[in-house]
Design a protein around this motif. Structure first.
Motif: not given
Length: 285
Positions: A126-127, A130, A135, A167, A196, A199, A260
């Motif tokens: 995910l990091e 993003h 997203v 995003a 983000p 998510d 985050p």
């Protein structure tokens, strides 16, 4: 779906069905050119209207520029024609030998150590997306594939970017009802633009389900979705310490209060290290 061909794209021979969704079927297949097994996702004919064709094209373009160990790798894509002449879109991906997290959770909750491992891989993925401005918007157990790395480590890969968006993209009326009700973020429920943080919220619910074996917001879809507009997911008393702090933060109703994905990954890395230390200590005794 009946296709006028022996192999998709002239090279991918379908062997067996290994996954089924509302818009696609996933097959184990042989790439006859390179003589290797792959996974082929075939869009179902009922889903190939103009909107779904655009969605599939967007998925191909997204996957083609993403490369991370926590993501399923796209190898090829193409279009064939069914017996009725309708377009049949297919994506060729690496074959992940293992169940998806949804099927695994049918057998009960994951051990804390396994949850940490899965959580770390997915938050790292995910990091990455993003940071690339993407997203996912449909984080759920069915979109997380599991496999073992040959040792005791459980690995996870994130898949299915069918409703992913950049995003900065505005949310459309069609998009507002996208996603899976049990894992929607509050802002998705309200039909607002999502970033983000959405998510992160959805994956917080997934982590909680991994630990408890139960949905955080059970019940009919509408009731389940509306409840999260007024309350945080209940975290059982048996889940404390670092887990409670992390999941509470990830599932904060205010997106600005959620960590985050990178910070969640760091927290999970720390928890993984503590698990290793504990195992070593027990072994020494």
């Amino acid at each position: 779906m009946t296709l006028h061909l022996g192999c998709l794209g002239g090279r991918y021979r379908l062997l067996e069905k290994i996954g089924l969704g509302s818009m696609a079927v996933v097959y184990r297949a042989i790439d006859e050119l390179l003589e290797r097994e792959v996974a082929v996702k075939v869009m179902q004919s009922a889903a190939t209207n103009d909107a779904e064709l655009r969605r599939s094209d967007a998925e191909v373009k997204l996957l083609a520029r993403l490369n991370h160990y926590g993501l399923v790798t796209l190898l090829d894509a193409g279009t064939e024609r069914s017996a009725l002449g309708t377009p049949c879109i297919f994506l060729v991906m690496e074959l992940v030998e293992g169940p998806d997290l949804r099927n695994r959770l049918m057998a009960g909750p994951l051990a804390h150590s396994r949850t940490v491992q899965v959580g770390h891989d997915v938050t790292q993925a995910l990091e990455y997306i993003h940071r690339k401005g993407v997203v996912h918007r449909d984080i759920k157990p069915a979109n997380i594939l599991l496999f073992d790395d040959g040792a005791t480590r459980t690995r996870a890969k994130l898949t299915d970017f069918g409703i992913a968006r950049m995003a900065e993209s505005a949310l459309t009326l069609e998009d507002a009802v996208s996603g899976t009700p049990a894992y929607l973020s509050p802002e998705q429920v309200r039909g607002e633009p999502v970033g983000p943080e959405s998510d992160v919220y959805s994956f917080g619910l997934v982590l909680l389900q991994c630990l408890t074996g139960e949905l955080a917001f059970p019940g009919p879809p509408l009731e389940s979705a509306v409840r999260r507009l007024t309350q945080a997911p209940p975290i059982p008393e048996g889940i404390g310490g670092a887990w409670r702090e992390l999941i509470s933060g990830m599932t904060a109703m205010d997106p600005a209060e959620r960590p985050p994905a990178a910070a969640a990954a760091v927290a999970l890395q720390r928890m993984m290290a503590l698990e290793v230390v504990a195992d070593v200590s027990v072994a020494a005794v």
